[in-house]
Design an enzyme around this catalytic site. Sequence first.
Site, PDB file in Angstrom:
ATOM      1  N   GLU A 271       0.875  -1.177   0.000  1.00 37.15           N
ATOM      2  CA  GLU A 271       0.000   0.000   0.000  1.00 37.15           C
ATOM      3  C   GLU A 271       0.905   1.217   0.000  1.00 37.15           C
ATOM      4  O   GLU A 271       1.684   1.422   0.932  1.00 37.15           O
ATOM      5  CB  GLU A 271      -0.915  -0.032   1.235  1.00 37.15           C
ATOM      6  CG  GLU A 271      -2.021   1.007   1.185  1.00 37.15           C
ATOM      7  CD  GLU A 271      -1.709   2.208   2.046  1.00 37.15           C
ATOM      8  OE1 GLU A 271      -1.250   3.232   1.490  1.00 37.15           O
ATOM      9  OE2 GLU A 271      -1.912   2.133   3.257  1.00 37.15           O
ATOM     10  N   CYS A 311      -2.093   8.579   4.444  1.00 32.69           N
ATOM     11  CA  CYS A 311      -2.051   8.111   3.057  1.00 32.69           C
ATOM     12  C   CYS A 311      -3.309   8.500   2.306  1.00 32.69           C
ATOM     13  O   CYS A 311      -3.326   8.504   1.071  1.00 32.69           O
ATOM     14  CB  CYS A 311      -1.858   6.596   3.013  1.00 32.69           C
ATOM     15  SG  CYS A 311      -3.071   5.666   3.965  1.00 32.69           S
TER      16      CYS A 311
END
Length: 521
Positions: A271, A311
């Site tokens: 990720e 993020c």
Amino acid sequence: MSGSAMPAVGPQAGIVAGRPALADPGTSFRSREPATARQRDAVFADAQLEEADAAASAAAEAFFRAQTDESERRPALLLHALAVVLEGRRSELVRVAAAETALTEVRLNSELSRTTGQLELLASEADSRSGRPVEEDAAGAEGFAPALALGHVPLGPVAVFGASNFPFAFGVLGGDTASALAAGCPVIAKGHPAHPETSQLLGEIATAVVADTGWPAGWFSLLHGRGAPIGQALVRADGIAAVAFTGSTRGGTALATVAAERSVPIPVYAELGGINALYLLPDAAGNATAADSAFVAGLTQSLTGGSGQFCTKPGLLVVVDDDAARRTVDHLATALAAVASPPLLTPGIKAALVSGQERLREHEDVEVLRGGPSASDALDHPVSSFVARVSSQALRADPSIADELFGPALVVVMCENLDDLIDVTGSIPAGLTATIHAAPGDATTSARLLRRLRLRAGRVLFGGFPTGVRVGRATTHGGPYPATNAPSTTSVGVRAIDRFLRPVTYQDLPDTLRDRALSWT
């Protein structure tokens, strides 16, 4: 279940199958408190590279034992026990993590609640799915039509690389570890050097709970290390079956390359982040022109919460260049000027943010509205926000303008009209999220935009702001590259477990073997 601390002699390099990891001489380090720039007392060290092999070997042995003996260990009980102990150690965990990260106790308490809730949710999922077929085809009466039962088996030991910005939810006992354990896989966690004391504390808790619940000692290990060598050694180690990573595109891509070059390649689920574009359509912009509008307040909070070190932070605001949009952007810049975010987590994060801002400052087609932090600011100095404005034509000519700035930073893209706004989506990198802010009058454009954005993001929002990820059954925390390197997966929610399972079809499976075949452990 005590989760009591392990005795440490000298620098702590982690835990390998219940024993202290061996430290690489001369690599001692301490964590730093971002709020004060003071070094903490606990001393850590990089683990010896050989400890990666030792941890992987212990994990492989533990996995084989769990898969072949007749014990009825259940991953759900392990995850539940971890949640209980984490809850019992809440005040200690939050105190240590707050010192190492400068994140607020309110934020960390919320994150820890998400972490324990995630463990419980995945425990429930493991219990409901293990031992049951995914699909079945009954035997046919004619031709070649045997009875088929589709089940899953765990991949094996998983190397988990924790993130800097979420010491609990994406740390040593975060979502990657929880989903691997739920699938019946041992874990070797690589602690993040931004918060080694928190990582060590979590590792000690995991080690004690593994022992208390009857799993082999190799079911969990933790390794410390500040550079690439220990991580690469872990990915190369025989016995590792998969890798889970949360962090930078550069770091995740490097580990994926190492994994692909092994004699037996293994999957890496990375990720990586992304720009998380937010589209403010004209009628909605007309409702956001007041200085105290909900849109301005919400975006300000989304940009500055946790100093923008999420993020899912929206890094790009895309608007049609009209009076309403310009007034909204001006109000946003004013609101951001009044917010001083806490210090950034690490010197490296600050250096990357300052470098990215300088690149945009020097760009002839970029107008800087808010300057952001400078290289001369002290590391413990509050962080100001950076806001820049650019035309859609300039972005098409130089897509690097939309490169991620990790921190409280935003680039506003001014489009000529609605067709231009729709078209510019193709020049914006894919992300974990994309957000549409629309009013009823924007319905036609919303429909056109949706068809583009669902190809560019793992989660599409209608209103609201993308920071904050619900852990649920329908959650996708992923997306096309560069959001992740595995766009068909998620690292959050119950489907995160599926990364660490592989399908097996049983043909004409006898009823006497059914339970054993379909159980994950």
